[in-house]
Design a protein around this motif. Structure first.
Motif, short mmCIF file in Angstrom:
data_model
loop_
_atom_site.label_atom_id
_atom_site.label_comp_id
_atom_site.label_asym_id
_atom_site.label_seq_id
_atom_site.Cartn_x
_atom_site.Cartn_y
_atom_site.Cartn_z
N VAL A 135 35.61 125.74 45.01
CA VAL A 135 36.44 126.86 45.44
C VAL A 135 35.76 128.17 45.08
O VAL A 135 34.89 128.22 44.20
N HIS A 136 36.19 129.22 45.75
CA HIS A 136 35.66 130.55 45.52
C HIS A 136 36.84 131.43 45.11
O HIS A 136 37.90 131.41 45.76
N ILE A 137 36.65 132.16 44.03
CA ILE A 137 37.74 132.95 43.45
C ILE A 137 37.46 134.43 43.69
O ILE A 137 36.36 134.92 43.44
N PHE A 138 38.50 135.12 44.18
CA PHE A 138 38.41 136.53 44.53
C PHE A 138 39.52 137.29 43.81
O PHE A 138 40.58 136.75 43.55
N GLU A 183 33.87 130.55 51.63
CA GLU A 183 32.89 131.25 50.80
C GLU A 183 33.01 132.78 50.88
O GLU A 183 32.77 133.48 49.91
N GLY A 184 33.37 133.28 52.04
CA GLY A 184 33.49 134.72 52.21
C GLY A 184 34.88 135.27 51.96
O GLY A 184 35.09 136.48 51.98
N GLY A 185 35.85 134.39 51.74
CA GLY A 185 37.23 134.80 51.51
C GLY A 185 37.90 135.39 52.73
O GLY A 185 38.92 136.08 52.62
N THR A 186 37.36 135.09 53.90
CA THR A 186 37.88 135.71 55.13
C THR A 186 39.28 135.24 55.51
O THR A 186 39.92 135.88 56.32
N ASN A 187 39.75 134.15 54.92
CA ASN A 187 41.09 133.66 55.24
C ASN A 187 42.15 134.14 54.25
O ASN A 187 43.31 133.79 54.37
N LEU A 188 41.76 134.98 53.29
CA LEU A 188 42.73 135.49 52.32
C LEU A 188 43.61 136.56 52.96
O LEU A 188 43.15 137.29 53.84
N PRO A 189 44.87 136.68 52.53
CA PRO A 189 45.80 137.63 53.15
C PRO A 189 45.32 139.08 53.09
O PRO A 189 44.88 139.56 52.05
N GLU A 190 45.44 139.76 54.21
CA GLU A 190 45.01 141.16 54.34
C GLU A 190 45.79 142.10 53.44
O GLU A 190 45.28 143.14 53.04
#
Length: 76
Positions: free
Chosen positions: A3-6, A19-26
């Motif tokens: 997993v990738h943590i942002f 990997e890029g977190g592009t699916n995280l809520p805007e």
């Protein structure tokens, strides 16, 4: 599971396999990459309930916490 943590604003954190977190809520953008880690249902990770996190990723593609409290359901 890798997993990738942002980090979002304040004490908001997002965990995803993207990997890029592009699916995280805007609503919590901009997301800053912190690290990648192996997540296992049976192994504790500081600040994250591994079981909830894995379940959320399987169902929604991400897991969101605010001050270590799961808030993924508010993002759907």
């Amino acid at each position: 599971m890798l997993v990738h943590i942002f980090r979002g604003p304040g004490r908001v954190f997002g965990v995803t396999q993207d990997e890029g977190g592009t699916n995280l809520p805007e609503q919590f953008a901009s997301w800053a990459y912190l690290k990648s880690a192996e997540l296992d249902r049976e192994r504790a990770m500081p600040g994250i309930d591994s079981r909830e996190c894995i379940d959320d990723i399987a169902e929604h593609g991400f897991h969101i916490t605010d001050a270590h409290v799961r808030v993924t359901h508010r993002m759907i």
